[in-house]
Design an enzyme around this catalytic site. Sequence first.
Site, PDB file in Angstrom:
ATOM      1  N   ARG A 125      36.034 -14.144  42.203  1.00 35.45           N
ATOM      2  CA  ARG A 125      37.169 -14.052  41.260  1.00 35.45           C
ATOM      3  C   ARG A 125      36.837 -13.329  39.967  1.00 35.45           C
ATOM      4  NH1 ARG A 125      37.551 -19.390  42.423  1.00 35.45           N
ATOM      5  NH2 ARG A 125      38.752 -19.783  44.300  1.00 35.45           N
ATOM      6  N   LYS A 147      41.891   0.252  35.185  1.00 35.86           N
ATOM      7  CA  LYS A 147      42.468   0.345  36.526  1.00 35.86           C
ATOM      8  C   LYS A 147      41.346   0.510  37.532  1.00 35.86           C
ATOM      9  CE  LYS A 147      46.999   2.443  35.827  1.00 35.86           C
ATOM     10  NZ  LYS A 147      47.829   3.594  36.278  1.00 35.86           N
ATOM     11  N   GLU A 189      42.102  16.944  32.225  1.00 32.12           N
ATOM     12  CA  GLU A 189      42.572  15.693  31.602  1.00 32.12           C
ATOM     13  C   GLU A 189      42.364  15.744  30.085  1.00 32.12           C
ATOM     14  OE1 GLU A 189      44.151  13.417  33.422  1.00 32.12           O
ATOM     15  OE2 GLU A 189      43.399  13.640  35.471  1.00 32.12           O
ATOM     16  N   LYS A 231      43.072   7.802  25.039  1.00 34.11           N
ATOM     17  CA  LYS A 231      43.458   6.976  26.182  1.00 34.11           C
ATOM     18  C   LYS A 231      43.445   5.503  25.794  1.00 34.11           C
ATOM     19  CE  LYS A 231      43.200   5.857  31.001  1.00 34.11           C
ATOM     20  NZ  LYS A 231      42.741   6.158  32.354  1.00 34.11           N
ATOM     21  N   GLU A 241      50.551  -1.575  32.217  1.00 34.11           N
ATOM     22  CA  GLU A 241      51.572  -0.638  32.658  1.00 34.11           C
ATOM     23  C   GLU A 241      52.927  -1.316  32.758  1.00 34.11           C
ATOM     24  OE1 GLU A 241      50.407   1.385  36.279  1.00 34.11           O
ATOM     25  OE2 GLU A 241      50.382   3.224  35.132  1.00 34.11           O
ATOM     26  N   ARG A 246      52.255   3.624  29.003  1.00 29.56           N
ATOM     27  CA  ARG A 246      51.142   4.171  29.761  1.00 29.56           C
ATOM     28  C   ARG A 246      51.576   5.356  30.637  1.00 29.56           C
ATOM     29  NH1 ARG A 246      45.993   0.500  31.639  1.00 29.56           N
ATOM     30  NH2 ARG A 246      44.936   2.149  32.737  1.00 29.56           N
ATOM     31  N   ASN A 250      50.675  10.285  32.698  1.00 30.28           N
ATOM     32  CA  ASN A 250      50.980  10.980  33.950  1.00 30.28           C
ATOM     33  C   ASN A 250      51.504  12.397  33.753  1.00 30.28           C
ATOM     34  OD1 ASN A 250      50.140   8.918  35.600  1.00 30.28           O
ATOM     35  ND2 ASN A 250      52.130   7.891  35.509  1.00 30.28           N
ATOM     36  N   HIS A 253      51.114  14.964  36.376  1.00 25.26           N
ATOM     37  CA  HIS A 253      50.648  14.270  37.569  1.00 25.26           C
ATOM     38  C   HIS A 253      51.686  14.175  38.679  1.00 25.26           C
ATOM     39  CE1 HIS A 253      47.177  13.351  35.159  1.00 25.26           C
ATOM     40  NE2 HIS A 253      46.634  12.620  36.122  1.00 25.26           N
ATOM     41  N   HIS A 257      50.190  15.345  41.961  1.00 24.56           N
ATOM     42  CA  HIS A 257      50.069  14.500  43.145  1.00 24.56           C
ATOM     43  C   HIS A 257      50.744  15.127  44.350  1.00 24.56           C
ATOM     44  CE1 HIS A 257      49.343  10.718  40.491  1.00 24.56           C
ATOM     45  NE2 HIS A 257      48.209  11.279  40.850  1.00 24.56           N
ATOM     46  N   HIS A 270      41.687  16.821  41.950  1.00 27.04           N
ATOM     47  CA  HIS A 270      42.729  16.154  41.171  1.00 27.04           C
ATOM     48  C   HIS A 270      43.003  16.901  39.861  1.00 27.04           C
ATOM     49  CE1 HIS A 270      45.054  12.935  39.329  1.00 27.04           C
ATOM     50  NE2 HIS A 270      44.227  12.961  38.295  1.00 27.04           N
TER      51      HIS A 270
HETATM   52  N1  LIG Z   1      40.820   4.324  37.285  1.00 28.89           N
HETATM   53  C1  LIG Z   1      41.488   5.279  36.691  1.00 28.89           C
HETATM   54  O1  LIG Z   1      42.175   5.055  35.693  1.00 28.89           O
HETATM   55  C2  LIG Z   1      41.394   6.673  37.228  1.00 28.89           C
HETATM   56  C3  LIG Z   1      41.841   7.760  36.466  1.00 28.89           C
HETATM   57  C4  LIG Z   1      41.673   9.024  36.980  1.00 28.89           C
HETATM   58  C5  LIG Z   1      41.083   9.207  38.219  1.00 28.89           C
HETATM   59  N2  LIG Z   1      40.669   8.122  38.931  1.00 28.89           N
HETATM   60  C6  LIG Z   1      40.021   8.275  40.241  1.00 28.89           C
HETATM   61  O2  LIG Z   1      38.793   8.966  40.055  1.00 28.89           O
HETATM   62  C7  LIG Z   1      38.459   9.589  41.286  1.00 28.89           C
HETATM   63  C8  LIG Z   1      37.983  10.974  40.999  1.00 28.89           C
HETATM   64  O3  LIG Z   1      36.866  10.893  40.117  1.00 28.89           O
HETATM   65  P1  LIG Z   1      35.768  12.031  40.110  1.00 28.89           P
HETATM   66  O4  LIG Z   1      36.436  13.324  39.931  1.00 28.89           O
HETATM   67  O5  LIG Z   1      34.730  11.606  39.171  1.00 28.89           O
HETATM   68  O6  LIG Z   1      35.285  12.007  41.633  1.00 28.89           O
HETATM   69  P2  LIG Z   1      33.926  11.574  42.331  1.00 28.89           P
HETATM   70  O7  LIG Z   1      33.508  10.238  41.899  1.00 28.89           O
HETATM   71  O8  LIG Z   1      34.156  11.773  43.775  1.00 28.89           O
HETATM   72  O9  LIG Z   1      32.874  12.654  41.800  1.00 28.89           O
HETATM   73  C9  LIG Z   1      33.013  13.997  42.162  1.00 28.89           C
HETATM   74  C10 LIG Z   1      31.721  14.511  42.832  1.00 28.89           C
HETATM   75  O10 LIG Z   1      30.715  14.637  41.842  1.00 28.89           O
HETATM   76  C11 LIG Z   1      29.534  13.972  42.252  1.00 28.89           C
HETATM   77  N3  LIG Z   1      28.856  13.586  41.027  1.00 28.89           N
HETATM   78  C12 LIG Z   1      29.149  12.561  40.218  1.00 28.89           C
HETATM   79  N4  LIG Z   1      28.411  12.618  39.119  1.00 28.89           N
HETATM   80  C13 LIG Z   1      27.607  13.705  39.228  1.00 28.89           C
HETATM   81  C14 LIG Z   1      26.634  14.291  38.407  1.00 28.89           C
HETATM   82  N5  LIG Z   1      26.355  13.793  37.189  1.00 28.89           N
HETATM   83  N6  LIG Z   1      25.985  15.380  38.850  1.00 28.89           N
HETATM   84  C15 LIG Z   1      26.306  15.903  40.063  1.00 28.89           C
HETATM   85  N7  LIG Z   1      27.229  15.404  40.862  1.00 28.89           N
HETATM   86  C16 LIG Z   1      27.887  14.309  40.449  1.00 28.89           C
HETATM   87  C17 LIG Z   1      30.009  12.887  43.146  1.00 28.89           C
HETATM   88  O11 LIG Z   1      29.006  12.471  44.034  1.00 28.89           O
HETATM   89  C18 LIG Z   1      31.170  13.567  43.867  1.00 28.89           C
HETATM   90  O12 LIG Z   1      30.688  14.304  44.929  1.00 28.89           O
HETATM   91  C19 LIG Z   1      39.697   9.556  42.148  1.00 28.89           C
HETATM   92  O13 LIG Z   1      39.519   8.591  43.161  1.00 28.89           O
HETATM   93  C20 LIG Z   1      40.793   9.107  41.205  1.00 28.89           C
HETATM   94  O14 LIG Z   1      41.808   8.348  41.857  1.00 28.89           O
HETATM   95  C21 LIG Z   1      40.821   6.877  38.472  1.00 28.89           C
HETATM   96 ZN   LIG Z   2      44.526  12.260  36.300  1.00 27.92          ZN
END
Ligand SMILES: NC(=O)c1ccc[n+]([C@@H]2O[C@H](COP(=O)([O-])OP(=O)(O)OC[C@H]3O[C@@H](n4cnc5c(N)ncnc54)[C@H](O)[C@@H]3O)[C@@H](O)[C@H]2O)c1
Ligand SMILES: [Zn+2]
Lengths: 363, 363
Positions: A125, A147, A189, A231, A241, A246, A250, A253, A257, A270
């Site tokens: 939990r 999130k 972003e 943010k 949200e 919030r 978007n 987005h 999306h 993304h």
């Molecule tokens: N929680 C939230 O509020 C929120 C907001 C925006 C996006 N997201 C989520 O985030 C995800 C995308 O995040 P991302 O773009 O970081 O993707 P990711 O975590 O897949 O990282 C992108 C790539 O970079 C690699 N990587 C990470 N750090 C590295 C480094 N320092 N050096 C070399 N390679 C590295 C990873 O292994 C991966 O292959 C999506 O799932 C999206 O839904 C969440």
């Molecule tokens: Zn985004």
Amino acid sequence: MSEPATTVRVNLAERGYDIHIGQGLLAGAASFITDRRKAKHVVLITDDNVDGLHADRVADQLVEAGLEVNVMTVDAGEASKDVDVAAELWETMLQEGTDRQSVVLAVGGGVVGDLAGWVAASYARGLTFFQAPTTLLSQVDSSVGGKVGVNLPGAKNMVGAFWQPHGVVIDIDVLSTLTDRDYRAGLAEVVKYGVIMDADFFAMLEANADAINNRDPQTLIQIIARSCQLKAEVVEADEREESGRRAILNYGHTFGHALEAATGYGPLLHGEGVSIGMVCASRLAESMGLIDSGTTSRQVALLEKLGLPTSLPAGQDPAELVSLMWRDKKVQDGKIRFVLPTRIGEVQLFDSPAQQAVVESMR
Amino acid sequence: MSEPATTVRVNLAERGYDIHIGQGLLAGAASFITDRRKAKHVVLITDDNVDGLHADRVADQLVEAGLEVNVMTVDAGEASKDVDVAAELWETMLQEGTDRQSVVLAVGGGVVGDLAGWVAASYARGLTFFQAPTTLLSQVDSSVGGKVGVNLPGAKNMVGAFWQPHGVVIDIDVLSTLTDRDYRAGLAEVVKYGVIMDADFFAMLEANADAINNRDPQTLIQIIARSCQLKAEVVEADEREESGRRAILNYGHTFGHALEAATGYGPLLHGEGVSIGMVCASRLAESMGLIDSGTTSRQVALLEKLGLPTSLPAGQDPAELVSLMWRDKKVQDGKIRFVLPTRIGEVQLFDSPAQQAVVESMR
Ligand SMILES: NC(=O)c1ccc[n+]([C@@H]2O[C@H](COP(=O)([O-])OP(=O)(O)OC[C@H]3O[C@@H](n4cnc5c(N)ncnc54)[C@H](O)[C@@H]3O)[C@@H](O)[C@H]2O)c1
Ligand SMILES: [Zn+2]
Ligand SMILES: NC(=O)c1ccc[n+]([C@@H]2O[C@H](COP(=O)([O-])OP(=O)(O)OC[C@H]3O[C@@H](n4cnc5c(N)ncnc54)[C@H](O)[C@@H]3O)[C@@H](O)[C@H]2O)c1
Ligand SMILES: [Zn+2]
């Protein structure tokens, strides 16, 4: 020589926390954690790219500091944000004796952060959770706001929680190993925050585009800190949200999306979808008389300077994208809410502009 | 003729909610929900025993009231409190178009309530949740307090959340179809509330044991309402199990859980384990000079009058049970916390009494 570090505070009553931003901070991860929480056992979750690049160093250092550490490594990539992967992590955590006193530390990008945060939120939990985001996107966006979650087949982030971290440590040095494309995707972003909330920040990005492209440390600390701050302000006003505030995050987005979905999640990152989406949203705002064309072209110019795409990938049909948008589960009573700029530094929500105008905005 | 209904309010700031207790209340489930939440779509989760007995009527009535209803039925029994069952529910909910405006209604015992609550807490980061508990145990215990979740192999309730319902409707008429054993198991928790918090309530149970055994409606409403009130007081003081106050609810449970585990979860119902466990805990308190033997024998007499077991099942070895307790994951630094009575109506927490005394208490 290191640039001075900085701290952004996220104020959420008893759930408030610090984001430390600086160079070489991962070397101090152990005390960052133990200063905030009497911990003995750390579950460190990472992916198989970040493991060898950065996470193993972090693990060594936690062990040296006298902590018991279990490193759990998932496959890199969105496919790990999955119900079954989370279930495997829960079971491994149980086998390793994880209890309520254990803490979870995510070392990786947004995928690792969202997954690890979800596992932390739900095991026993809720365990104390720390983030060490390693992509620019996760540093400026996903690690702030609480999130967490995983995907269902065909529905991103459909299972999850709001679960604030206990602290976030952003070491900009890890960005040196990040691919150019992933780096630029994170910048989309950053630009977004300027458009939706802060004209001065937008102008600062315009003035420092070269330093940004060169990943200049001082500039990086500055833009990451400001992004986190912006943010955080939104999240503080609307943690779960509920109020609608919030939603401004978007911007770009809704289009983004649809593009990601239409291209099958993969060819377009993304951040790339968001970049194109912001331009479309801005054009839509123009067509509705909310802004003049100069407001759009400033965004296009900055995004292009930062190496981001600003128009639809070849072969994408605007009319089809629009019908994709309107088929989205989140659409209520046929209404879509668009986040549209009223000037650089301000956006408003608009319900259901004419579908034809939306189609036009993508041409 | 129906007995008058009553309401218990659970005060948890913005998460406060009502528990309605009375006869025939399920016939008004639709307005109970819509009075509290503008809902159009209800995901009704039940098990294959309760479905035909009660849940189908509820579903019909919701449909008549103009709501869109999806009934999702899981197998009856503890095995449904499972990660994979939750995952199937999430996917079905997605296919049925469940969105943030949908509400989840649990119609069933503690298994259905814990599972449905968990699915509600996590789908789309949290849906509004209503409970219509149909076992005595779920009416007096599991539906109050917001603990929801599923089991991991070998670890009960290891994945979950605190997720308060928006409202709970307790229709005592459904108890008429409950087996005698399940009914009595629920009574063990009722007796527990008397011992840990309320001597007058304990005396009331002693005085009304026959009416309780006969499932007299007025008496049922009274004891369920008082039980909910007492549990609510504890939960209000310690919603997320942080201050330690909530631990008093575990009276009899340290022994009970060991018994359930030793007998392989099944031969002994949870409430039966708790009944035996309370007697052991009370004997332990005696041996420590906290109470006299009369305090234990009052509990034994009441539990026996209510048809509950008060001594170890044949073949159970106290020494083995004690080593089971000390091997439990929750044991920190070799210390177990026991909840022990200091009189009828009051308990205190004691860390790690001598293992030999614990063994003796079970003989
Ligand atoms: N929680 C939230 O509020 C929120 C907001 C925006 C996006 N997201 C989520 O985030 C995800 C995308 O995040 P991302 O773009 O970081 O993707 P990711 O975590 O897949 O990282 C992108 C790539 O970079 C690699 N990587 C990470 N750090 C590295 C480094 N320092 N050096 C070399 N390679 C590295 C990873 O292994 C991966 O292959 C999506 O799932 C999206 O839904 C969440
Ligand atoms: Zn985004
Ligand atoms: N969340 C909490 O705070 C909390 C507290 C105590 C117990 N629990 C959980 O509750 C569960 C046990 O609850 P339970 O004893 O209600 O078990 P249960 O849900 O399995 O119900 C017991 C049996 O009674 C049947 N049943 C339910 N209502 C009936 C009715 N009206 N008529 C005939 N049959 C009916 C069920 O199908 C089942 O076979 C355990 O998983 C336990 O961990 C949770
Ligand atoms: Zn119990």
